[in-house]
Design a protein around this motif. Sequence first.
Motif, PDB file in Angstrom:
ATOM      1  N   HIS A   1      -4.089 111.753 -14.138  1.00  0.00           N
ATOM      2  CA  HIS A   1      -3.346 112.356 -15.237  1.00  0.00           C
ATOM      3  C   HIS A   1      -3.743 113.810 -15.403  1.00  0.00           C
ATOM      4  CE1 HIS A   1      -0.532 112.133 -18.387  1.00  0.00           C
ATOM      5  NE2 HIS A   1      -1.363 112.708 -19.234  1.00  0.00           N
ATOM      6  N   PRO A   2      -2.753 114.666 -15.649  1.00  0.00           N
ATOM      7  CA  PRO A   2      -3.006 116.102 -15.672  1.00  0.00           C
ATOM      8  C   PRO A   2      -3.906 116.554 -16.819  1.00  0.00           C
ATOM      9  CG  PRO A   2      -0.806 115.610 -16.432  1.00  0.00           C
ATOM     10  CD  PRO A   2      -1.349 114.358 -15.877  1.00  0.00           C
ATOM     11  N   GLY A   3      -4.686 117.557 -16.516  1.00  0.00           N
ATOM     12  CA  GLY A   3      -5.420 118.243 -17.569  1.00  0.00           C
ATOM     13  C   GLY A   3      -4.558 119.380 -18.074  1.00  0.00           C
ATOM     14  N   ASN A   4      -5.148 120.280 -18.811  1.00  0.00           N
ATOM     15  CA  ASN A   4      -4.387 121.396 -19.363  1.00  0.00           C
ATOM     16  C   ASN A   4      -3.988 122.386 -18.270  1.00  0.00           C
ATOM     17  OD1 ASN A   4      -4.652 120.307 -21.869  1.00  0.00           O
ATOM     18  ND2 ASN A   4      -6.569 121.395 -22.302  1.00  0.00           N
ATOM     19  N   ASN A   5      -2.833 122.988 -18.447  1.00  0.00           N
ATOM     20  CA  ASN A   5      -2.359 124.090 -17.604  1.00  0.00           C
ATOM     21  C   ASN A   5      -2.158 123.720 -16.140  1.00  0.00           C
ATOM     22  OD1 ASN A   5      -2.436 125.809 -19.832  1.00  0.00           O
ATOM     23  ND2 ASN A   5      -4.618 126.201 -19.500  1.00  0.00           N
ATOM     24  N   GLN A   6      -2.308 122.475 -15.798  1.00  0.00           N
ATOM     25  CA  GLN A   6      -2.080 122.070 -14.414  1.00  0.00           C
ATOM     26  C   GLN A   6      -0.662 121.518 -14.305  1.00  0.00           C
ATOM     27  OE1 GLN A   6      -2.621 122.348 -11.299  1.00  0.00           O
ATOM     28  NE2 GLN A   6      -4.371 121.053 -10.856  1.00  0.00           N
ATOM     29  N   ARG A   7       0.084 121.999 -13.305  1.00  0.00           N
ATOM     30  CA  ARG A   7       1.422 121.436 -13.105  1.00  0.00           C
ATOM     31  C   ARG A   7       1.320 120.277 -12.136  1.00  0.00           C
ATOM     32  NH1 ARG A   7       4.346 126.112 -10.577  1.00  0.00           N
ATOM     33  NH2 ARG A   7       2.274 126.214  -9.661  1.00  0.00           N
ATOM     34  N   TRP A   8       1.865 119.160 -12.515  1.00  0.00           N
ATOM     35  CA  TRP A   8       1.764 117.972 -11.680  1.00  0.00           C
ATOM     36  C   TRP A   8       3.131 117.546 -11.185  1.00  0.00           C
ATOM     37  CZ3 TRP A   8      -2.612 114.767 -10.680  1.00  0.00           C
ATOM     38  CH2 TRP A   8      -3.813 115.288 -11.180  1.00  0.00           C
ATOM     39  N   CYS A   9       3.082 116.960  -9.999  1.00  0.00           N
ATOM     40  CA  CYS A   9       4.280 116.329  -9.499  1.00  0.00           C
ATOM     41  C   CYS A   9       4.153 114.833  -9.806  1.00  0.00           C
ATOM     42  CB  CYS A   9       4.406 116.574  -7.999  1.00  0.00           C
ATOM     43  SG  CYS A   9       5.897 115.853  -7.364  1.00  0.00           S
ATOM     44  N   TYR A  10       4.915 114.385 -10.792  1.00  0.00           N
ATOM     45  CA  TYR A  10       4.922 112.970 -11.142  1.00  0.00           C
ATOM     46  C   TYR A  10       5.853 112.254 -10.172  1.00  0.00           C
ATOM     47  CZ  TYR A  10       2.944 114.669 -15.499  1.00  0.00           C
ATOM     48  OH  TYR A  10       2.147 115.270 -16.425  1.00  0.00           O
ATOM     49  N   VAL A  11       5.394 111.113  -9.671  1.00  0.00           N
ATOM     50  CA  VAL A  11       6.230 110.317  -8.769  1.00  0.00           C
ATOM     51  C   VAL A  11       6.391 108.928  -9.382  1.00  0.00           C
ATOM     52  CG1 VAL A  11       6.340 109.192  -6.514  1.00  0.00           C
ATOM     53  CG2 VAL A  11       5.581 111.562  -6.669  1.00  0.00           C
ATOM     54  N   VAL A  12       7.632 108.490  -9.560  1.00  0.00           N
ATOM     55  CA  VAL A  12       7.871 107.134 -10.056  1.00  0.00           C
ATOM     56  C   VAL A  12       8.689 106.374  -9.010  1.00  0.00           C
ATOM     57  CG1 VAL A  12       8.799 105.699 -11.911  1.00  0.00           C
ATOM     58  CG2 VAL A  12       7.850 107.952 -12.448  1.00  0.00           C
ATOM     59  N   ASP A  13       8.048 105.379  -8.384  1.00  0.00           N
ATOM     60  CA  ASP A  13       8.728 104.558  -7.371  1.00  0.00           C
ATOM     61  C   ASP A  13       8.055 103.186  -7.382  1.00  0.00           C
ATOM     62  OD1 ASP A  13      10.403 105.371  -4.434  1.00  0.00           O
ATOM     63  OD2 ASP A  13       9.542 103.373  -4.754  1.00  0.00           O
ATOM     64  N   ASP A  14       8.851 102.127  -7.351  1.00  0.00           N
ATOM     65  CA  ASP A  14       8.272 100.783  -7.450  1.00  0.00           C
ATOM     66  C   ASP A  14       7.641 100.317  -6.142  1.00  0.00           C
ATOM     67  OD1 ASP A  14      11.103 100.693  -6.647  1.00  0.00           O
ATOM     68  OD2 ASP A  14      10.753  98.543  -6.457  1.00  0.00           O
ATOM     69  N   ASP A  15       7.933 100.992  -5.023  1.00  0.00           N
ATOM     70  CA  ASP A  15       7.383 100.557  -3.735  1.00  0.00           C
ATOM     71  C   ASP A  15       6.027 101.229  -3.482  1.00  0.00           C
ATOM     72  OD1 ASP A  15       8.478  99.113  -1.038  1.00  0.00           O
ATOM     73  OD2 ASP A  15       7.121 100.780  -0.574  1.00  0.00           O
ATOM     74  N   ALA A  16       4.990 100.410  -3.302  1.00  0.00           N
ATOM     75  CA  ALA A  16       3.624 100.929  -3.163  1.00  0.00           C
ATOM     76  C   ALA A  16       3.487 101.851  -1.951  1.00  0.00           C
ATOM     77  CB  ALA A  16       2.639  99.768  -3.065  1.00  0.00           C
ATOM     78  N   ALA A  17       4.129 101.485  -0.828  1.00  0.00           N
ATOM     79  CA  ALA A  17       3.998 102.285   0.394  1.00  0.00           C
ATOM     80  C   ALA A  17       4.700 103.632   0.240  1.00  0.00           C
ATOM     81  CB  ALA A  17       4.576 101.518   1.585  1.00  0.00           C
ATOM     82  N   VAL A  18       5.869 103.632  -0.386  1.00  0.00           N
ATOM     83  CA  VAL A  18       6.593 104.887  -0.618  1.00  0.00           C
ATOM     84  C   VAL A  18       5.757 105.787  -1.524  1.00  0.00           C
ATOM     85  CG1 VAL A  18       8.644 105.927  -1.679  1.00  0.00           C
ATOM     86  CG2 VAL A  18       8.875 103.883  -0.252  1.00  0.00           C
ATOM     87  N   ARG A  19       5.203 105.187  -2.570  1.00  0.00           N
ATOM     88  CA  ARG A  19       4.388 105.951  -3.518  1.00  0.00           C
ATOM     89  C   ARG A  19       3.171 106.557  -2.823  1.00  0.00           C
ATOM     90  NH1 ARG A  19       4.511 101.756  -6.808  1.00  0.00           N
ATOM     91  NH2 ARG A  19       2.337 101.251  -6.481  1.00  0.00           N
ATOM     92  N   ASP A  20       2.458 105.734  -2.068  1.00  0.00           N
ATOM     93  CA  ASP A  20       1.240 106.217  -1.417  1.00  0.00           C
ATOM     94  C   ASP A  20       1.554 107.278  -0.368  1.00  0.00           C
ATOM     95  OD1 ASP A  20      -1.719 105.920  -1.008  1.00  0.00           O
ATOM     96  OD2 ASP A  20      -1.028 105.508   1.028  1.00  0.00           O
ATOM     97  N   SER A  21       2.677 107.099   0.364  1.00  0.00           N
ATOM     98  CA  SER A  21       3.020 108.078   1.403  1.00  0.00           C
ATOM     99  C   SER A  21       3.439 109.404   0.772  1.00  0.00           C
ATOM    100  CB  SER A  21       4.115 107.533   2.322  1.00  0.00           C
ATOM    101  OG  SER A  21       5.326 107.360   1.617  1.00  0.00           O
ATOM    102  N   LEU A  22       4.070 109.345  -0.393  1.00  0.00           N
ATOM    103  CA  LEU A  22       4.438 110.582  -1.106  1.00  0.00           C
ATOM    104  C   LEU A  22       3.182 111.287  -1.623  1.00  0.00           C
ATOM    105  CD1 LEU A  22       7.612 109.518  -3.107  1.00  0.00           C
ATOM    106  CD2 LEU A  22       7.479 111.271  -1.331  1.00  0.00           C
TER     107      LEU A  22
END
Lengths: 133, 98
Positions: free
Chosen positions: A4-25
Motif C-alpha cells: 500500500h502506498p505511502g505519501n507522495n508515491q504514485r502507485w499502479c494499482y492492479v485489480v485482476d482475479d487471476d493470480a498468474a495475471v496479477r503476479d506477471s503484471l
Amino acid sequence: VTAHPGNNQRWCYVVDDDAAVRDSLRFLLKSVGLPISPHVSAQEFLAVYAGEPGCLVLDICMPGMSGLELQQRLNFESALIPVVFITGHGDVPMAVEAMRHGAFDFLEKPFHDQDLIDRVRRAFEKMRGAAAG
Amino acid sequence: VQVETAQLESRRVRSDRVEHVRMGEMVTDILHELNQPLVAIANYAQASARLLATDSADLTDVRAALEQISAQAIRAGRIVRRLRTLSHHRMVLTDGEQ
C-alpha cells in the motif's frame, strides 16, 4: 501480500482475479521500476483505496463486482484516478462502454509490454496534471 | 402419425439448438480461461527480456519468471485438453443423431 502506498508515491494499482495475471503484471511493472499494488477483487481494492494519485489497471470481467461496476463506483465518488482496462477477446462492447464512462484507455489481452507501460506512464502524467490544475 | 413425427422432429431441432447454445457458451468460457495463462506468459517473458537487457539483471528473478512461464504453459495445455474433450463429446453426439 498487499502493498500500500505511502505519501507522495504514485502507485499502479492492479485489480485482476487471476493470480498468474496479477503476479506477471507485478513482475512486468517492477522490471521498469513502476511501483505496483495488486488486488484480487474490486471489493478488496475499494477497502484500501483512499483517493491516492496513480493509475488503475483494471480487468473488465471479474466475478463479484466487475471492472465496469468498480469504474462506476469510482466515478460516483468523483475519484480522479485514470483507469486502463485490460479486456479479453469479445469484451469489445464492454470496453466501448468503459470508454464512454471516461476510462483513460483499454488494452486487449495479451498485450505488448510497451503498450501497457506507455499507458500507465501517460495515466500518471494525466493525474499529475489533474492534481496540479 | 405424421403429426407425431413432425412434433418429434421439431422437439429434436429445439433440443439440438439448446445444446448448440450451451456448447457455445462453454467454449467461450474456456477460451476466456485459456487467455489468462497466455497473458501471464507474455508478461513474464517480456519482463525477463527487459531485465536481461540491463547490466544489473537479478538472475534469481529471471529464473522465477521462467518457472512461472513453464507452469502457465502447462496450465494452458490442461485447458486445451478440456476443450478437446468437449469437441470430441460434440462429435459423438452428432454421430449418434445420424
